[in-house]
Scaffold this motif. Structure first.
Motif, mmCIF file in Angstrom:
data_model
loop_
_atom_site.group_PDB
_atom_site.id
_atom_site.type_symbol
_atom_site.label_atom_id
_atom_site.label_comp_id
_atom_site.label_asym_id
_atom_site.label_seq_id
_atom_site.Cartn_x
_atom_site.Cartn_y
_atom_site.Cartn_z
ATOM 1 N N SER A 146 -2.155 0.330 8.092
ATOM 2 C CA SER A 146 -1.887 -1.080 8.391
ATOM 3 C C SER A 146 -1.819 -1.881 7.090
ATOM 4 C CB SER A 146 -2.989 -1.659 9.288
ATOM 5 O OG SER A 146 -2.978 -1.059 10.563
ATOM 6 N N TYR A 147 -0.947 -2.876 7.077
ATOM 7 C CA TYR A 147 -0.775 -3.729 5.903
ATOM 8 C C TYR A 147 -1.383 -5.108 6.146
ATOM 9 C CZ TYR A 147 2.323 -0.533 3.430
ATOM 10 O OH TYR A 147 2.825 0.544 2.752
ATOM 11 N N LEU A 148 -1.995 -5.670 5.104
ATOM 12 C CA LEU A 148 -2.562 -7.006 5.142
ATOM 13 C C LEU A 148 -2.100 -7.760 3.900
ATOM 14 C CD1 LEU A 148 -4.860 -4.833 6.183
ATOM 15 C CD2 LEU A 148 -6.271 -6.870 6.362
ATOM 16 N N PRO A 149 -1.921 -9.074 4.002
ATOM 17 C CA PRO A 149 -1.572 -9.852 2.807
ATOM 18 C C PRO A 149 -2.724 -9.867 1.816
ATOM 19 C CG PRO A 149 -2.036 -11.307 4.655
ATOM 20 C CD PRO A 149 -2.009 -9.909 5.208
ATOM 21 N N ILE A 150 -2.414 -9.986 0.552
ATOM 22 C CA ILE A 150 -3.455 -9.934 -0.472
ATOM 23 C C ILE A 150 -4.262 -11.215 -0.544
ATOM 24 C CG2 ILE A 150 -3.865 -9.808 -2.971
ATOM 25 C CD1 ILE A 150 -1.635 -7.745 -3.142
ATOM 26 N N TRP A 151 -3.591 -12.356 -0.686
ATOM 27 C CA TRP A 151 -4.318 -13.580 -1.023
ATOM 28 C C TRP A 151 -4.904 -14.311 0.184
ATOM 29 C CZ3 TRP A 151 -2.552 -18.553 0.363
ATOM 30 C CH2 TRP A 151 -1.254 -18.613 0.881
ATOM 31 N N VAL A 172 -1.222 -12.164 -9.791
ATOM 32 C CA VAL A 172 -0.977 -13.549 -9.369
ATOM 33 C C VAL A 172 0.470 -13.930 -9.608
ATOM 34 C CG1 VAL A 172 -1.521 -15.965 -9.846
ATOM 35 C CG2 VAL A 172 -3.364 -14.285 -9.692
ATOM 36 N N ARG A 173 1.004 -13.556 -10.760
ATOM 37 C CA ARG A 173 2.401 -13.870 -11.069
ATOM 38 C C ARG A 173 3.344 -13.211 -10.067
ATOM 39 N NH1 ARG A 173 2.915 -11.203 -15.504
ATOM 40 N NH2 ARG A 173 1.764 -12.748 -16.731
ATOM 41 N N THR A 174 3.066 -11.967 -9.738
ATOM 42 C CA THR A 174 3.910 -11.244 -8.779
ATOM 43 C C THR A 174 3.883 -11.916 -7.410
ATOM 44 O OG1 THR A 174 3.594 -9.127 -9.916
ATOM 45 C CG2 THR A 174 4.247 -9.035 -7.602
ATOM 46 N N LEU A 175 2.695 -12.296 -6.949
ATOM 47 C CA LEU A 175 2.574 -12.945 -5.647
ATOM 48 C C LEU A 175 3.247 -14.310 -5.645
ATOM 49 C CD1 LEU A 175 -1.148 -12.074 -4.772
ATOM 50 C CD2 LEU A 175 0.930 -10.936 -3.957
ATOM 51 N N GLN A 176 3.122 -15.041 -6.732
ATOM 52 C CA GLN A 176 3.737 -16.360 -6.816
ATOM 53 C C GLN A 176 5.259 -16.273 -6.849
ATOM 54 O OE1 GLN A 176 1.644 -17.786 -10.319
ATOM 55 N NE2 GLN A 176 0.347 -19.131 -9.071
ATOM 56 N N GLU A 179 6.335 -15.804 -3.280
ATOM 57 C CA GLU A 179 6.164 -16.994 -2.446
ATOM 58 C C GLU A 179 6.002 -18.224 -3.341
ATOM 59 O OE1 GLU A 179 3.848 -16.378 1.412
ATOM 60 O OE2 GLU A 179 2.853 -14.958 0.065
ATOM 61 N N PRO A 180 7.074 -18.657 -3.982
ATOM 62 C CA PRO A 180 6.958 -19.770 -4.934
ATOM 63 C C PRO A 180 6.431 -21.063 -4.320
ATOM 64 C CG PRO A 180 9.260 -19.244 -4.446
ATOM 65 C CD PRO A 180 8.438 -18.136 -3.888
ATOM 66 N N ASP A 181 6.679 -21.285 -3.033
ATOM 67 C CA ASP A 181 6.172 -22.497 -2.386
ATOM 68 C C ASP A 181 4.669 -22.453 -2.155
ATOM 69 O OD1 ASP A 181 6.779 -20.387 -0.573
ATOM 70 O OD2 ASP A 181 6.586 -21.771 1.116
ATOM 71 N N LYS A 182 4.072 -21.273 -2.344
ATOM 72 C CA LYS A 182 2.627 -21.110 -2.145
ATOM 73 C C LYS A 182 1.905 -20.862 -3.471
ATOM 74 C CE LYS A 182 2.697 -20.840 2.521
ATOM 75 N NZ LYS A 182 4.104 -20.654 2.782
ATOM 76 N N SER A 183 2.547 -21.113 -4.576
ATOM 77 C CA SER A 183 1.995 -20.769 -5.892
ATOM 78 C C SER A 183 0.606 -21.343 -6.116
ATOM 79 C CB SER A 183 2.928 -21.246 -7.009
ATOM 80 O OG SER A 183 4.094 -20.460 -7.047
ATOM 81 N N ALA A 184 0.443 -22.627 -5.837
ATOM 82 C CA ALA A 184 -0.855 -23.261 -6.079
ATOM 83 C C ALA A 184 -1.922 -22.681 -5.165
ATOM 84 C CB ALA A 184 -0.741 -24.769 -5.882
#
Length: 269
Positions: A146-151, A172-176, A179-184
């Protein structure tokens, strides 16, 4: 449609001269199968991998011939074959961490009435390697694979907290970028996890992934060079309250990881 990125696409750039593109694409097709998928058609695989139709047809034919996929002529759909299943079980059975962790995980699951799992990173997600459940009817029903999101999950946040600073910055850079709209939000969640882990020895996630799920996680980096993993205990908020997470489950997870480390190193418990 954006395809699901995997480790070979996000972390192996610049090594093209050493990579086999056919192998990378073949593994990408196998990765397209997710828990709960009984079978996939060509269009499903094309949508999930972003590969051209001709490439998918050629590689699925090869994978079928080798037993990694099974093809149903009547339905025109593929399912994972015995060779893939055997490979997965071989990987899990050869992992000393998973093998030794499971007998330690089950008592905690029984004690808490929740689910205890061990997982590691796969691309933008965490993937379950093993899990143990209590007898409770409302325990989480996620399974290995099963897969889960990291952050958004305690498993992913614990994993991030256990990384070296340079590794975490890259994550963090990869995740941002994904999903650039979720960067912060991504940066804030992981920063808080690092701070919490430094203070408490564990991280928590209360309703960030699903509003009704609470979980606690601890990272574990085996000293034999095996990959970093995270071990979590999670369940519905009525079972794992915030008070119980801090008073009982967090300390129990920390103690369990200490016992796992001792057993792996052959130290008496």
């Amino acid at each position: 449609m954006r395809k699901r990125a995997s480790r070979d696409e996000t972390e192996l750039d610049g090594e093209g001269a050493q990579l086999s593109s056919s192998l990378v694409r073949g593994l990408g097709i196998l990765r397209a199968f997710r828990p709960g998928d009984l079978s996939l058609g060509n269009q499903d695989i094309i949508a999930r991998t972003g590969l051209p139709k001709a490439t998918v047809s050629r590689i699925t034919y090869t994978l079928s011939a080798l037993g990694y996929l099974l093809y149903d002529k009547d339905l025109g759909r593929y399912s994972l074959g015995p060779a893939t299943v055997a490979l997965g079980y071989s990987a899990l059975s050869s992992s000393a961490v998973v093998h030794i962790a499971r007998p330690l995980m089950q008592p905690l699951a029984d004690l808490t009435g929740a689910a205890v799992a061990i997982g590691t990173r796969d691309g933008f997600n965490m993937v379950y390697l093993a899990n143990c459940r209590s007898e409770s009817l409302v325990t989480l029903r996620l399974n290995p694979g099963s897969y889960l999101p990291i952050w958004k999950t305690s498993m992913g946040l614990a994993y991030a907290a256990g990384l070296m600073e340079e590794e975490r910055t890259s994550l963090v850079r990869t995740l941002q970028e994904a999903e650039p709209d979720k960067s912060a939000m991504i940066a804030s969640a992981i920063e808080e996890a690092v701070s919490q882990y430094a203070r408490l020895g564990y991280v928590t996630s209360f309703g960030a992934w699903h509003s009704y799920i609470h979980a606690v996680g601890v990272p574990f980096r085996p000293r034999d060079g095996s990959p970093l993993v995270a071990i979590t205990c999670g369940g519905i908020g009525e079972i794992i309250t915030e008070e119980r997470a801090h008073a009982e489950i967090g300390p129990a997870l920390v103690a369990m990881v200490k016992a796992l480390c001792d057993q792996l190193e052959g130290n008496p418990i």
